[in-house]
Design an enzyme around this catalytic site. Structure first.
Site, PDB file in Angstrom:
ATOM      1  N   SER A 181      -7.214  24.770  36.652  1.00 32.79           N
ATOM      2  CA  SER A 181      -7.318  26.139  37.168  1.00 32.79           C
ATOM      3  C   SER A 181      -7.537  27.163  36.054  1.00 32.79           C
ATOM      4  O   SER A 181      -8.243  28.142  36.237  1.00 32.79           O
ATOM      5  CB  SER A 181      -6.069  26.488  37.961  1.00 32.79           C
ATOM      6  OG  SER A 181      -4.930  26.272  37.173  1.00 32.79           O
ATOM      7  N   CYS A 182      -6.943  26.909  34.882  1.00 34.46           N
ATOM      8  CA  CYS A 182      -7.048  27.895  33.799  1.00 34.46           C
ATOM      9  C   CYS A 182      -8.480  28.022  33.299  1.00 34.46           C
ATOM     10  O   CYS A 182      -8.834  28.989  32.634  1.00 34.46           O
ATOM     11  CB  CYS A 182      -6.115  27.526  32.657  1.00 34.46           C
ATOM     12  SG  CYS A 182      -6.206  25.790  32.200  1.00 34.46           S
ATOM     13  N   THR A 183      -9.336  27.049  33.614  1.00 37.57           N
ATOM     14  CA  THR A 183     -10.721  27.111  33.147  1.00 37.57           C
ATOM     15  C   THR A 183     -11.653  27.645  34.230  1.00 37.57           C
ATOM     16  O   THR A 183     -12.843  27.781  34.025  1.00 37.57           O
ATOM     17  CB  THR A 183     -11.237  25.721  32.717  1.00 37.57           C
ATOM     18  OG1 THR A 183     -11.304  24.890  33.869  1.00 37.57           O
ATOM     19  CG2 THR A 183     -10.330  25.077  31.694  1.00 37.57           C
TER      20      THR A 183
END
Lengths: 377, 81
Positions: free
Chosen positions: A320-322
């Site tokens: 998700s962080c990407t």
């Protein structure tokens, strides 16, 4: 630098580059006009269409060129739903399809249609029996299934699902974006979509093939280009280059894809031995030749991608962080596998064993350091 | 209605992004007796998938995920060993 993100885009094939430069000079005219330059452009376009059709197992008049794989899926899905409105308004898709399929399905739902999403196993495969049960529902106008998953490489049981769709008289759209040019196209499709830049062609060319006899009606304003399936002036030089790349890629595929598949096998086997607390994801055998995905426990995916970039490796991630949405990939969610610390390695044509070995040599220390910095014992 | 075992420990990971909720769970699960339940409170959507996936990888048991009124979930994990 080692480029390991072929599933996002394959570098331009040298044969495509040659063909593109040549076609820019000779194929620039409007292929729909009656003069000499135009006839030349028309000839190049139709030659490219025949070549693409041959590799994909279609008839030339079934093939239209779009401006992208995404557009091919949008037009293919919505055009078939539109054409089959009288049969019903129900759409069946797999849960790990490309976002272009899911977004077309959302639009169809907003427009009053219904959608059933068939779940997948822990390895990302739809169950043909579950898919058939969904397709058997009264009023099913279309089913969509990818040839291989774009994030984890798992091959879908397209032939079995196509057979089931045939039994129930439902057309099947096969999204072959990840395998066209690498593996033979599975039989039984009614609508086939693909994207040239994934097989070493230029960006800006997609393929939409509609099998003769499949009811199809564009939902867009009337336009005469591309057998009324795709609006707008064709990019003839790019299409010529796309066809050259597809032919070259398909010619090399038996040898080259087997080689890449062995390298992917080496990555799948080695990573759990050299990195503790790691999950290698997807089907181990029934998979696309060039894709492998794994998730590292307790590791921030964005940090790992940054470190790999610094170490000279271009890879992608479903963490998700990407993602711009800050949500994990819907593929990893649907599979129920670890979404953080996720890395997708997808090998382009010509990726070397040395590059792969170097990747396997630097990865353990990077993961160890990121865990250490995060305070993981 | 199924009975929800009261957690022996609640880890507040609200507002924390993955992998932090998983790191907190891995650190603290051994603080509870065997067979008791740890509740992880988290609102990062990744935690909803990743806590059960962690349980599968680590052979602990994911008991259930319960929506919190203010958003997020209480994700219950039973310590197996």
């Amino acid at each position: 630098m080692a480029y390991f993100d072929a599933a996002s885009t394959e570098p331009l094939h040298p044969r495509a580059r040659e063909a593109l430069l040549e076609a820019v000079d000779v194929g620039w005219a409007d292929p729909a006009r009656p003069y000499t330059q135009s006839r030349r452009a028309h000839l190049l376009l139709e030659q490219a269409r025949s070549e693409v059709a041959e590799v994909l197992g279609a008839r030339p008049d079934e093939v239209s060129f779009t401006s992208s794989g995404t557009q091919a899926v949008h037009l293919g899905a919505l055009g078939t739903l539109h054409g089959r409105r009288r049969a019903g308004r129900h759409l069946v898709t797999g849960a790990v399809e490309h976002s272009s399929v899911l977004h077309a399905a959302q639009l169809h739902e907003r427009d009053g249609g219904t959608v059933e999403t068939v779940g997948v196993s822990l390895t990302g495969r739809v169950d043909p029996a579950a898919f058939e049960a969904a397709v058997a529902r009264e009023g099913t106008a279309l089913a969509c299934l990818q040839s291989a998953n774009h994030e984890v490489g798992t091959l879908q049981p397209v032939a079995e699902v196509a057979e089931a769709c045939r039994r129930h008289g439902v057309p099947l759209l096969v999204d072959a974006a990840q395998t066209a040019g690498r593996l033979p196209v599975p039989a039984g499709w009614s609508v086939l979509t693909a994207s040239a830049h994934k097989w070493g062609g230029p960006a800006g060319v997609g393929v939409l093939a509609v099998r003769k006899g499949t009811r199809f009606r564009s939902f867009l304003p009337e336009d005469e280009r591309e057998r009324r399936r795709v609006p707008g002036f064709e990019n003839v030089p790019a299409i010529v280059a796309a066809a050259a790349a597809l032919r070259a890629m398909a010619e090399e595929a038996p040898e080259e894809q087997r080689r890449l598949s062995e390298l992917v096998g080496r990555i799948r086997e080695t990573i759990p031995k050299v990195v503790p607390d790691v999950e290698v994801i997807g089907e181990p055998v029934e998979r696309a030749p060039h894709i492998v995905t794994f998730s590292c426990l307790y590791v921030d995916g964005e940090v790992l991608l940054g470190e790999l970039d610094k170490a000279g490796f271009a890879v992608s991630s479903g963490s998700s962080c990407t993602a711009s949405t800050l949500r994990p990939s819907h593929v990893l969610e649907a599979m129920g596998v670890l979404t953080h610390g996720n890395v997708r390695v997808s090998l382009p044509r010509g990726a070397t064993a040395d590059e792969v070995d170097r990747f396997l040599a630097v990865l353990p220390e990077l993961v160890r350091r990121i865990r250490h910095d995060a305070g993981v014992a | 209605m199924t009975e929800v075992t009261a957690p022996a420990l609640t880890i507040d990971a609200l507002g924390k992004k993955c992998p932090i909720p998983i790191i907190m769970l891995a650190e603290q699960i051994n603080h509870v007796p065997l067979n008791s339940v740890v509740a992880v409170l988290a609102d990062d959507p990744a935690a909803y998938t990743d806590v059960p996936a962690w349980c599968r990888l680590k052979s602990h048991r994911h008991v259930g995920s319960y929506e919190l009124p203010g958003g997020g979930w209480a994700i219950h994990v039973r310590r197996n060993y």
